[in-house]
Design a protein around this motif. Structure first.
Motif, PDB file in Angstrom:
ATOM      1  N   LEU A 158       0.844  -1.196   0.000  1.00 27.87           N
ATOM      2  CA  LEU A 158       0.000   0.000   0.000  1.00 27.87           C
ATOM      3  C   LEU A 158       0.882   1.250   0.000  1.00 27.87           C
ATOM      4  O   LEU A 158       1.867   1.334   0.727  1.00 27.87           O
ATOM      5  N   SER A 195      -3.473   2.198  -5.140  1.00 27.17           N
ATOM      6  CA  SER A 195      -3.393   0.999  -4.297  1.00 27.17           C
ATOM      7  C   SER A 195      -4.706   0.229  -4.326  1.00 27.17           C
ATOM      8  O   SER A 195      -4.720  -1.008  -4.297  1.00 27.17           O
ATOM      9  N   ALA A 217       2.412  -3.658  -6.496  1.00 28.34           N
ATOM     10  CA  ALA A 217       2.251  -2.296  -5.992  1.00 28.34           C
ATOM     11  C   ALA A 217       1.770  -1.430  -7.140  1.00 28.34           C
ATOM     12  O   ALA A 217       1.809  -1.847  -8.303  1.00 28.34           O
TER      13      ALA A 217
END
Ligand SMILES: Cc1cc2nc3c(=O)[nH]c(=O)nc-3n(C[C@H](O)[C@H](O)[C@H](O)COP(=O)(O)OP(=O)(O)OC[C@H]3O[C@@H](n4cnc5c(N)ncnc54)[C@H](O)[C@@H]3O)c2cc1C
Lengths: 316, 252
Positions: A6, A17, A87
């Motif tokens: 995150l 995210s 990510a």
């Protein structure tokens, strides 16, 4: 299991995210998340499908520290053995993941638009600022990848979001690079990346003075001014206003391109605008081909006409 | 201050990206080449730092012998010498790129206080070469830098985030990756070009390991067909735009 890193800045979760959590659910039902130091976003991550939110704790993790965050993620990977770690393809997402990949001496596929799990993993990733896509396979026991912003739309899906803290084992080298200060006031005006309207000028503006017309038009439309790279190289406007591959990517409701040819590297930053208006003496310029409205003419003659009518409309 | 700048030669693409018949490469036969833009800023920053603090600027390009074209250009703006990490021209994956640069730095043997790279290349944009190189060299790394100054051996690096700037400080030696907007790169002068012809360019052959990211093909994303309305540059044209602005609610 897919582990999602995150991207959090001072209690605020980067929206990309949530897109990564959404994409991850399509790859594996077991999605977990990891965040450095800050459990405040756990509920938001849970609402987008994170079954567990792992929180790396260490006295040094008070603000963003890329290598330290990566070290913590590497330690979590060792205990969880995820199939993939993903990510957002944001400055921080790309940076932390590159550190993770360097620690593990493993491949990292950045800015992916799609992922297929398997051996090898298959990915599609963006090159040339998204003007070209690359289809590749990644040979690794675990996939490390970042996801291009807006590759998928975030969709909520409730999950437990159990918070599990773990202590990161960090040394001085891991914490050597971290934010020591922030300068420049937080945005008061409209920031380029988030503006609903961007009025941009290019070489065809001919100098810095004519940009006053763009400032006026942007103000009338509740937007902000952008520009091409030629304009920043000439020093007519600051680089913070540059739209494109090496500038800011924008996706406003309205993009007005004045005296901009529409090179691929410029379009990489504005082609997702909902409506594009182009004003250009050259009817064949690439920007005119992708514009919703193409005005074939001189900006210096046409902009005063447009401004006068827009002023009258907004006054009336 | 001894500075190394790692640079990449990339094709100068125009309004359209044309692929080779097998779809695995850009067709560069009709294209010129240039320095990847962030690295223009890296070289400019290095030259400015040496003007201020003394020292020298070494350039390192990994690729074919043709990279000399971009190296000479940058020697002309004030770098002192250049190294080519010579490959067979096949495209390395990011791990292989960092390994090749490291191999050339070790073979060259000179120590550097500062290693600069672009934050990502214009073409492949892996966002990782500088970070991998820093790990291999055992140095700290700050990326994406748009403001840089050095005082008493400490680099103060600024990163633009929205309308704010994040500040990072690292002691040298360090690796720093920079981006467009850090400075306005100068153009080479005629005397600069003449001097550049005599500046040393050395070559180290490097081996590229088997890629772990294997490229199958490239695809140009399909353009969404748009119905463009062409307007005259007159009062009617302006009125049509004002109407369109009102329809989408950006003008009351
Ligand atoms: C890797 C890489 C990254 C890059 N990143 C970016 C980026 O982030 N952003 C970016 O913008 N560029 C970027 N560039 C540069 C890009 O390739 C172009 O050079 C640049 O966008 C051109 O700017 P321009 O449209 O203002 O100028 P030009 O291409 O010179 O176009 C000027 C246009 O103005 C028109 N014109 C001239 N006079 C008038 C007039 N009086 N009235 C109306 N129209 C007029 C002309 O017909 C022409 O179409 C990048 C390049 C590379 C190689």
């Amino acid at each position: 299991m897919i582990l999602v890193l995150l991207d959090v800045d001072r209690d605020a979760l980067d929206p990309v995210s949530l897109q990564v959590l959404t994409l991850s659910r399509g790859l594996d039902p077991d999605v977990q998340a990891v965040v450095a130091g800050d459990a405040s976003v756990a509920a938001e991550a849970a609402a987008h499908g994170a079954g567990v939110v792992h929180v790396a704790e260490h006295p040094g993790l008070t603000d963003y520290a890329p290598r330290a965050t990566a070290k913590a993620v590497v330690q979590l990977i060792a205990s969880l053995s995820p199939a993939a770690v993903l990510a957002g393809g944001t400055p921080r997402g790309n940076e932390v993941m590159a550190h993770v990949a360097a620690f593990l001496d493993a491949p990292l596929a950045t800015d992916c638009t799609s992922i297929t799990m398997g051996a090898p993993f298959e990915v599609t990733r963006a090159r040339w600022g998204g003007n070209l896509l690359e289809e590749s396979s990644v040979t690794a026991s675990m996939l490390l990848a970042t996801i291009q912003p807006h590759a998928v739309a975030a969709e909520p899906s409730a999950a437990a979001g159990t918070v599990q803290a773990f202590t990161a084992d960090l040394d001085d080298a891991d914490l050597a690079v971290r934010i020591v200060e922030r300068t420049g006031a937080a945005a008061t005006g409209v920031t380029l990346a988030e503006a609903r309207v961007v009025v941009s000028g290019g070489r065809g503006m001919g100098g810095s003075e004519p940009f006053a017309m763009l400032d006026d038009l942007a103000a009338l439309l509740g937007g902000t001014v952008g520009c091409s790279r030629v304009v920043t190289s000439e020093g007519w406007r600051p680089h913070s206003e540059q739209v494109g591959q090496t500038g800011t990517k924008v996706a406003p409701d309205l993009y007005v391109a004045c005296g901009i040819s529409g090179a691929t590297q410029h379009l990489a930053g504005c082609k997702n605008s909902k409506m594009i208006v182009a004003i250009n003496t050259d009817g064949q310029a690439p920007i005119m081909q992708i514009a919703d409205y193409a005005v074939v003419g001189d900006v210096h003659a046409f902009l005063p006409l447009l401004l006068a009518q827009a002023r009258a409309a907004s006054a009336g | 201050m001894e500075i190394l700048v790692c640079i990449k030669r990339v094709p100068m693409v125009g309004a359209a990206l044309i692929l080779t018949d097998d779809g695995t490469e850009l067709d560069t036969r009709r294209l010129g080449f240039q320095l990847s833009p962030h690295e223009e800023n890296a070289v400019e920053a290095a030259v400015q730092l040496v003007e201020k603090h003394g020292g020298s600027v070494t350039l390192l390009a990994m690729g074919t012998a043709e990279s000399e074209e971009q190296l000479r250009e940058q020697l002309a703006i004030g770098a002192d010498r250049a190294i080519i990490a010579l490959t067979d021209g096949s495209e390395p994956d990011p791990q292989a790129t960092a390994a090749g640069l490291l191999e050339a730095i070790r073979a060259d043997g000179a120590p550097f206080d500062l290693v600069l790279l672009g934050s990502e290349s214009a073409d492949v944009a892996g966002y990782q070469t500088g970070i991998r190189l820093a790990h291999a060299l055992g140095l700290p790394v700050v990326t994406n830098v748009k403001g840089l100054s050095i005082t008493d051996g400490v680099a103060r690096c600024e990163r633009a985030v929205g309308s704010e700037r994040e500040v990072y400080e690292v002691p040298l030696p360090a690796v720093i990756t920079v981006r467009d907007g850090l400075n306005i790169p100068r153009y080479p002068s005629v005397p600069g070009r003449i001097k550049a012809r005599k500046k040393p360019v050395t070559t180290h052959e490097v081996t590229i390991g088997a890629p772990r990211i294997v490229k199958h093909r490239l695809v140009v994303p399909p353009a969404t067909a748009k119905g463009t309305t062409v307007l005259e540059p007159n009062a009617e044209g302006a009125a049509a735009l004002v109407e369109a602005f009102r329809e989408i609610g950006v003008l009351s």
